[in-house]
Design a protein around this motif. Sequence first.
Motif, PDB file in Angstrom:
ATOM      1  N   LYS A  70      12.126  19.551   4.493  1.00 36.60           N
ATOM      2  CA  LYS A  70      11.554  18.664   3.579  1.00 36.60           C
ATOM      3  C   LYS A  70      10.912  19.216   2.393  1.00 36.60           C
ATOM      4  CE  LYS A  70       7.387  15.485   3.775  1.00 36.60           C
ATOM      5  NZ  LYS A  70       5.893  15.215   4.328  1.00 36.60           N
ATOM      6  N   MET A  71      11.028  18.382   1.375  1.00 34.92           N
ATOM      7  CA  MET A  71      10.295  19.203   0.200  1.00 34.92           C
ATOM      8  C   MET A  71       8.703  18.754   0.103  1.00 34.92           C
ATOM      9  SD  MET A  71      10.752  17.966  -3.729  1.00 34.92           S
ATOM     10  CE  MET A  71      12.448  18.481  -4.096  1.00 34.92           C
ATOM     11  N   SER A  72       8.256  20.082  -0.035  1.00 32.01           N
ATOM     12  CA  SER A  72       6.802  20.249   0.106  1.00 32.01           C
ATOM     13  C   SER A  72       6.043  21.049  -0.569  1.00 32.01           C
ATOM     14  CB  SER A  72       6.506  20.455   1.747  1.00 32.01           C
ATOM     15  OG  SER A  72       5.457  21.215   1.981  1.00 32.01           O
ATOM     16  N   GLN A  73       4.940  20.988  -1.065  1.00 31.78           N
ATOM     17  CA  GLN A  73       4.253  21.653  -1.939  1.00 31.78           C
ATOM     18  C   GLN A  73       3.826  23.080  -1.100  1.00 31.78           C
ATOM     19  OE1 GLN A  73       1.564  20.261  -5.139  1.00 31.78           O
ATOM     20  NE2 GLN A  73       2.058  18.469  -4.299  1.00 31.78           N
ATOM     21  N   SER A  74       3.345  22.950   0.260  1.00 31.48           N
ATOM     22  CA  SER A  74       3.123  24.174   0.955  1.00 31.48           C
ATOM     23  C   SER A  74       4.261  24.902   1.375  1.00 31.48           C
ATOM     24  CB  SER A  74       2.261  23.739   2.214  1.00 31.48           C
ATOM     25  OG  SER A  74       2.986  22.816   2.879  1.00 31.48           O
ATOM     26  N   LEU A  75       5.474  24.375   1.475  1.00 32.29           N
ATOM     27  CA  LEU A  75       6.531  25.314   1.582  1.00 32.29           C
ATOM     28  C   LEU A  75       7.340  25.905   0.361  1.00 32.29           C
ATOM     29  CD1 LEU A  75       8.638  22.994   4.246  1.00 32.29           C
ATOM     30  CD2 LEU A  75       7.085  25.104   4.749  1.00 32.29           C
ATOM     31  N   GLY A  76       6.711  25.461  -0.728  1.00 31.27           N
ATOM     32  CA  GLY A  76       7.125  26.061  -2.086  1.00 31.27           C
ATOM     33  C   GLY A  76       8.555  25.547  -2.288  1.00 31.27           C
TER      34      GLY A  76
ATOM     35  N   LYS B 129       0.976  -1.209  -0.011  1.00 29.76           N
ATOM     36  CA  LYS B 129       0.062   0.029  -0.092  1.00 29.76           C
ATOM     37  C   LYS B 129       0.850   1.430  -0.120  1.00 29.76           C
ATOM     38  CE  LYS B 129      -2.804   2.531   3.327  1.00 29.76           C
ATOM     39  NZ  LYS B 129      -3.259   2.569   4.818  1.00 29.76           N
ATOM     40  N   LEU B 130       0.447   2.204  -0.581  1.00 31.28           N
ATOM     41  CA  LEU B 130       1.032   3.605  -0.646  1.00 31.28           C
ATOM     42  C   LEU B 130      -0.159   4.681  -0.800  1.00 31.28           C
ATOM     43  CD1 LEU B 130       3.284   5.742  -0.474  1.00 31.28           C
ATOM     44  CD2 LEU B 130       3.772   5.450  -2.975  1.00 31.28           C
ATOM     45  N   GLY B 131      -0.246   5.213   0.090  1.00 34.59           N
ATOM     46  CA  GLY B 131      -1.596   6.254   0.225  1.00 34.59           C
ATOM     47  C   GLY B 131      -1.169   7.519   0.020  1.00 34.59           C
ATOM     48  N   VAL B 132      -1.748   8.308  -0.685  1.00 30.91           N
ATOM     49  CA  VAL B 132      -1.409   9.565  -1.021  1.00 30.91           C
ATOM     50  C   VAL B 132      -2.628  10.615  -0.734  1.00 30.91           C
ATOM     51  CG1 VAL B 132       0.931   9.451  -2.259  1.00 30.91           C
ATOM     52  CG2 VAL B 132      -1.287   9.631  -3.534  1.00 30.91           C
ATOM     53  N   ASP B 133      -2.556  11.646  -0.135  1.00 30.90           N
ATOM     54  CA  ASP B 133      -3.802  12.684  -0.254  1.00 30.90           C
ATOM     55  C   ASP B 133      -3.582  13.637  -1.253  1.00 30.90           C
ATOM     56  OD1 ASP B 133      -4.870  11.279   1.938  1.00 30.90           O
ATOM     57  OD2 ASP B 133      -4.425  12.605   3.530  1.00 30.90           O
ATOM     58  N   PRO B 134      -4.551  13.867  -2.268  1.00 31.51           N
ATOM     59  CA  PRO B 134      -4.320  14.785  -3.047  1.00 31.51           C
ATOM     60  C   PRO B 134      -4.922  16.125  -2.598  1.00 31.51           C
ATOM     61  CG  PRO B 134      -6.332  13.324  -3.521  1.00 31.51           C
ATOM     62  CD  PRO B 134      -5.505  12.744  -2.134  1.00 31.51           C
ATOM     63  N   THR B 135      -4.044  16.797  -1.955  1.00 33.96           N
ATOM     64  CA  THR B 135      -4.108  18.140  -1.244  1.00 33.96           C
ATOM     65  C   THR B 135      -3.499  19.285  -1.928  1.00 33.96           C
ATOM     66  OG1 THR B 135      -2.455  17.769   0.175  1.00 33.96           O
ATOM     67  CG2 THR B 135      -4.623  17.229   0.981  1.00 33.96           C
ATOM     68  N   ALA B 136      -2.858  19.028  -3.213  1.00 36.35           N
ATOM     69  CA  ALA B 136      -2.150  20.113  -3.993  1.00 36.35           C
ATOM     70  C   ALA B 136      -2.086  19.283  -5.148  1.00 36.35           C
ATOM     71  CB  ALA B 136      -0.819  20.306  -3.258  1.00 36.35           C
ATOM     72  N   PRO B 137      -1.972  20.240  -6.295  1.00 34.13           N
ATOM     73  CA  PRO B 137      -2.119  19.675  -7.632  1.00 34.13           C
ATOM     74  C   PRO B 137      -0.679  18.763  -8.307  1.00 34.13           C
ATOM     75  CG  PRO B 137      -1.621  21.934  -7.579  1.00 34.13           C
ATOM     76  CD  PRO B 137      -1.893  21.602  -6.386  1.00 34.13           C
ATOM     77  N   ASP B 138       0.152  19.046  -7.506  1.00 39.11           N
ATOM     78  CA  ASP B 138       1.552  18.565  -8.134  1.00 39.11           C
ATOM     79  C   ASP B 138       1.911  17.295  -7.545  1.00 39.11           C
ATOM     80  OD1 ASP B 138       2.465  19.959 -10.252  1.00 39.11           O
ATOM     81  OD2 ASP B 138       2.952  21.663  -9.134  1.00 39.11           O
ATOM     82  N   VAL B 139       2.947  16.567  -8.159  1.00 38.44           N
ATOM     83  CA  VAL B 139       3.564  15.485  -7.593  1.00 38.44           C
ATOM     84  C   VAL B 139       5.078  15.706  -7.425  1.00 38.44           C
ATOM     85  CG1 VAL B 139       4.499  12.904  -7.909  1.00 38.44           C
ATOM     86  CG2 VAL B 139       2.079  13.591  -8.475  1.00 38.44           C
ATOM     87  N   THR B 140       5.594  15.979  -6.283  1.00 41.79           N
ATOM     88  CA  THR B 140       6.965  16.281  -5.957  1.00 41.79           C
ATOM     89  C   THR B 140       7.910  15.346  -6.233  1.00 41.79           C
ATOM     90  OG1 THR B 140       7.201  16.035  -3.823  1.00 41.79           O
ATOM     91  CG2 THR B 140       6.042  18.042  -4.558  1.00 41.79           C
ATOM     92  N   LEU B 141       9.341  15.804  -6.495  1.00 39.37           N
ATOM     93  CA  LEU B 141      10.408  14.666  -6.440  1.00 39.37           C
ATOM     94  C   LEU B 141      10.387  13.800  -5.001  1.00 39.37           C
ATOM     95  CD1 LEU B 141      13.257  16.258  -8.486  1.00 39.37           C
ATOM     96  CD2 LEU B 141      11.521  15.216  -9.255  1.00 39.37           C
ATOM     97  N   GLY B 142       9.956  14.414  -3.908  1.00 35.70           N
ATOM     98  CA  GLY B 142       9.780  13.811  -2.629  1.00 35.70           C
ATOM     99  C   GLY B 142       8.918  12.698  -2.825  1.00 35.70           C
ATOM    100  N   TRP B 143       7.761  12.947  -3.453  1.00 37.30           N
ATOM    101  CA  TRP B 143       6.865  11.832  -3.452  1.00 37.30           C
ATOM    102  C   TRP B 143       7.438  10.612  -4.370  1.00 37.30           C
ATOM    103  CZ3 TRP B 143       0.771  12.890  -4.484  1.00 37.30           C
ATOM    104  CH2 TRP B 143       0.280  13.473  -3.228  1.00 37.30           C
TER     105      TRP B 143
END
Lengths: 398, 398
Positions: free
Chosen positions: B226-232, B37-51
């Motif tokens: 940590k790489m994160s969409q909310s941190l930009g 299992k790998l769960g991801v929450d689609p709370t932002a439009p992008d898939v980062t290199l972190g994911w």
Amino acid sequence: MLPIDEQLAHLLPTVETVVPDDGLLELLGEGRPLRVKLGVDPTAPDVTLGWAVMFDLLRRFQELGHTAVLILGDFTAQVGDPSGKSETRKRLSADEVEGYAQSCLAMLRPLLLEDHLEIRRNSEWLGNLGTAGMLELTSTVTVSRILEREDFQGRLADEQPVSMMELLYPLLQGFDSVAIEADIELGGADQLWNLLVGRDVQRAYGQRPQAAVTAPLLVGTDGVRKMSQSLGNYISVADEPEEMFGKVMSIPDAAMPMWYRLAAFASPEEVRRVAAGLAEDAVDPGAAKRQLGRMVVARYRGEDAAAAAEEHFDRLFKHGEAPEDVAEHTLPGDDPIWLPGLLKEAGLVASSSEGKRLVAAGAVRIEGEPVEAEEVVRRRLAGAVVRVGKRRFVRFID
Amino acid sequence: MLPIDEQLAHLLPTVETVVPDDGLLELLGEGRPLRVKLGVDPTAPDVTLGWAVMFDLLRRFQELGHTAVLILGDFTAQVGDPSGKSETRKRLSADEVEGYAQSCLAMLRPLLLEDHLEIRRNSEWLGNLGTAGMLELTSTVTVSRILEREDFQGRLADEQPVSMMELLYPLLQGFDSVAIEADIELGGADQLWNLLVGRDVQRAYGQRPQAAVTAPLLVGTDGVRKMSQSLGNYISVADEPEEMFGKVMSIPDAAMPMWYRLAAFASPEEVRRVAAGLAEDAVDPGAAKRQLGRMVVARYRGEDAAAAAEEHFDRLFKHGEAPEDVAEHTLPGDDPIWLPGLLKEAGLVASSSEGKRLVAAGAVRIEGEPVEAEEVVRRRLAGAVVRVGKRRFVRFID
């Protein structure tokens, strides 16, 4: 509707706390029938004299023309509310709860007026909340607010388990207030915190927060702890008159003033007279307790039943006689007879080990004489009245 | 299936932690396709290199014949999970989440094999849980267990609000494991606690607890957090090659070894070589970073795009030239012209106050010359190329 001061005078005798302070006054000032919520969880079959205190207050609101909204918490009963009992309460099945709900309702209806009464079950709206509705509901309150509850704090500090489910209980109860648009919620004094969470939840759903009105707690027959079915220190409004009278006679003298007020609903003057009389040794405690017993029985069963219950009590305890209608049981053929097994067979004890304990404690008498051994010769029992404890009798027939 | 040691060798390069220690070994020993299992929450439009680090690991399981169960947390995305960000995350509507889910899915599919793949949305089972199912779920875990989470503890200690709803998040995520009968759950290293709650929930529902396997966290382009969409501080797998290359070139030198390993997936030997070379000044950091940029772009866009992106970068930064296809914008009639307003109008800044800030910081150049005042005479701008920051250009037409 009556003027505000007359309404207040009718309500206040059994009110302990009102939050906010002027909440009741303000609502009564609106001159309309208020929606007064009282929620009870059918987690046990009986209605105790403790609950009856809150129902007396609810009825007073009815008498003034306000609407009593009685909520049977058939959904919340399945959640479990530890209420300071400091243990994770056993969850009940829907069937168990429904049985208790029916039983409670039969006992509660006579305590209320038939007019100005709505009876609702909270499964009606909580069952339909669904996953998303539950999340919406849990978003209205912070964790800190819920953990303020003393019972949770104490148990967490003691490293007692608190289930995540229990934290949802106050929110579900608060949502009941939203669903029925409560103006006022009544509860026991130990429920105040829950009623205040209801205010928060109503506010989050855009409603005016209810006034929280609590009634004082009646101590149980032990005179110490809150009357409660799970503690076993209670009288049910459905108890037989003799049982009810006997239990009142067993309370400590010190509990009498509170019981005059909250179990017999005596006037404030009479409560003061009894309290002062007892304090100054001017009143005989035995006579005062008899009067209390008669008042309590008369309230739920009428004057005649009260008089009969007192006579029954006198026969048993004052004169030491067996009641007129002692049950009979045929002796088995053994000789000697093992008494603990016989008492179980005759239905006087729940198990033979209880029988052994009571024999050892000297609480089993044959024709008034305490029994000293578990084995008894047959002829001593034939035709004799055997008494177990204070109130259990049987006559053995050969 | 391959022998266990070969499977382990294929998986372990990007594994950080396994709980329990022998969990992975034991499951691989069963010789059957495992449900990973790998769960991801689609709370932002992008898939980062972190994911992408976690998806690389998931793909490795697929390559060995195991089943990847990708859960799009369309339900949990609406709950909000603070994940150490120490603020109550804004809740998203179902429509917003669905938009993000579509966008993420388009970017994620190319990262995985098409075989051995199940894609599920957790609304499928969480939406149907209902009130009673939610209560059942919350009864499986104690409050103390949930409050162990560092993020909750810290926020409660700081008197930051934690919504009751947030406490339900780990339980919902755990229930996902029950619903899909996960043998293994993958997550970022900061998700370990959540994965372990999943084990508790599975146990409560009578399932064998999953093994929790975490992948290391990739730091963002700032080299710190940590790489994160909310941190930009992120690169999206869908970024244009030029943007992707430029962002890689902006990372601090110290982050290069980690990026070689987790963004470019270089071999362990190459990672060691770069790390040692940088430490001993034997490798030119600029050249190493260019190579890293080419590797990252090539991974997601191919070799040609990588080469073109590097050329583009060189034109911009190495030679200081404007790109070939600079956008043009017609000047307004004013003279002098207020530059912050003009930059906003031309779409080079989000607001005129950003424009003012950048002018004051010397980050706005006309034909290579930094601007010193907000007001500029018209003729200086006519036909000139204006550059804002490093990468934003426009040519003003009279």
